[in-house]
Design a protein around this motif. Sequence first.
Motif, short mmCIF file in Angstrom:
data_model
loop_
_atom_site.label_atom_id
_atom_site.label_comp_id
_atom_site.label_asym_id
_atom_site.label_seq_id
_atom_site.Cartn_x
_atom_site.Cartn_y
_atom_site.Cartn_z
N UNK A 57 -65.22 -32.39 -4.94
CA UNK A 57 -66.59 -33.31 -4.85
C UNK A 57 -67.11 -33.78 -3.51
N UNK A 58 -68.47 -33.67 -3.72
CA UNK A 58 -69.19 -34.06 -2.37
C UNK A 58 -68.73 -35.50 -2.01
N UNK A 59 -68.60 -36.22 -2.82
CA UNK A 59 -68.26 -37.78 -2.56
C UNK A 59 -66.83 -37.93 -1.99
N UNK A 60 -66.23 -36.93 -1.85
CA UNK A 60 -64.82 -37.14 -1.07
C UNK A 60 -64.78 -36.19 -0.11
N UNK A 61 -65.99 -35.86 0.67
CA UNK A 61 -66.20 -35.05 1.89
C UNK A 61 -65.30 -35.52 3.19
N UNK A 62 -65.28 -37.10 3.23
CA UNK A 62 -64.82 -37.55 4.51
C UNK A 62 -63.11 -37.36 4.50
N UNK A 63 -62.75 -37.39 3.30
CA UNK A 63 -61.28 -37.17 3.16
C UNK A 63 -60.82 -35.77 3.12
N UNK A 64 -61.57 -34.96 2.44
CA UNK A 64 -61.25 -33.54 2.33
C UNK A 64 -61.49 -32.98 4.04
N UNK A 65 -62.48 -33.37 4.65
CA UNK A 65 -62.57 -32.77 5.91
C UNK A 65 -61.47 -32.90 6.85
N UNK A 66 -60.53 -33.92 6.65
CA UNK A 66 -59.49 -33.95 7.52
C UNK A 66 -58.26 -33.49 7.07
N UNK A 67 -58.46 -33.01 5.91
CA UNK A 67 -56.91 -32.31 5.14
C UNK A 67 -56.90 -30.89 5.97
N UNK A 68 -55.54 -30.68 5.83
CA UNK A 68 -55.24 -29.13 6.34
C UNK A 68 -55.74 -28.16 5.33
N UNK A 69 -56.45 -27.12 5.51
CA UNK A 69 -56.97 -25.95 4.78
C UNK A 69 -55.28 -25.41 4.34
N UNK A 70 -55.43 -25.02 3.09
CA UNK A 70 -54.54 -24.23 2.49
C UNK A 70 -54.68 -22.58 2.76
N UNK A 71 -53.81 -22.24 3.33
CA UNK A 71 -54.00 -20.80 3.85
C UNK A 71 -54.56 -19.76 2.65
N UNK A 72 -55.57 -19.26 3.12
CA UNK A 72 -56.08 -18.26 2.06
C UNK A 72 -57.17 -18.70 0.99
N UNK A 73 -57.29 -20.04 1.16
CA UNK A 73 -58.07 -20.73 0.17
C UNK A 73 -59.29 -21.26 0.86
N UNK A 74 -60.58 -20.95 0.46
CA UNK A 74 -61.75 -21.59 0.86
C UNK A 74 -62.29 -22.79 -0.06
N UNK A 75 -62.51 -23.77 0.63
CA UNK A 75 -62.76 -25.07 0.31
C UNK A 75 -64.41 -25.18 0.03
#
Length: 323
Positions: A301-319
């Motif tokens: 969700x757009x509302x969670x962008x600040x939290x999502x931004x700092x999370x490590x990306x899961x290899x092979x998955x595009x957020x």
Amino acid sequence: MDIHAAVVSSFDHPPRYEPFHLPDPDPADSDRQLVDVLAVGLHPRVRSGASGSHYTSDGKLPLVPGVDGVGRRRDGTAVYFAAADDLVGPIATRTVIDTRRSVELPDGADPVRIAAAMNPAMSAWVALRRRVPLQAGQSVLVLGATGNAGRMAVQIAKRLGAGRVVGTGRDLDRLAALPGLGADATVALTADADATAAALADAAAEVDVVVDYLWGRPAAEAMLAVLRARADRSRALDWIQIGSMAGPTIELPSAALRSANLRLQGNGQGAVSTRAYVAELPSLVEEIGNGGLAIATRAVPLADVETVWTEPEEPGVRTVVVP
């Protein structure tokens, strides 16, 4: 009008979900159109733009990040669009697009899938259709094939008629998955420079085109390994520089350019015109829409962008950010 968006007020802090004033498009300008945002990919290019580190950054704040997305026009039509530099970015509930940089999506197209795949696929698609048009049967080496864009490049090279594709990378698990995407051979980039060079010489000495997402030392070492092993150094080797995941600079002996037919060029904003990129949008949308390119996605969700931004990306998955 007032919208909600991912707002960057400092290059040292992730975007925050905040109200933002979006200027109304000029009614007299038919090329500018308001759309409801459906999905926006959180690509590495988006992150570098939001941190002010991308080479196109003008340093101006506040800004709303994003380089492309999927939106819905007032008539209900879904479109993929590339964001214009002079307009507010698309990680928001609404944005204004330049219709000349957009393409209608077919009925039933998945906005999340399109938003996830277009950016990582575009680099190799344009590189192998515009910068160095791939000839049927030619062979391709992808440096950095275990990243999202590199995995796309392996698939695209095959879809465009490559006779042989060699993929390289450090992640052994993801490297092992490349044959399932079309790679005919893989080379692990290890800390043992000599062993890596020997493996590259064995697997890729006679390639015609290199698609390079790494640059830095790994690219320099790969370049020398391939050139030294070629049976005929006068046969052209087209090296297309796209990304710099391993470093922004390279140290290359001048003899590498004099002793072989190495043609080095880049692919990115500035190297290819906006018109040329836009011309490739319909065919790439069709390729993604018909399932020709595999990609894993995660919608947040757009509302969670600040939290999502700092999370490590899961290899092979595009957020993908969705309002």
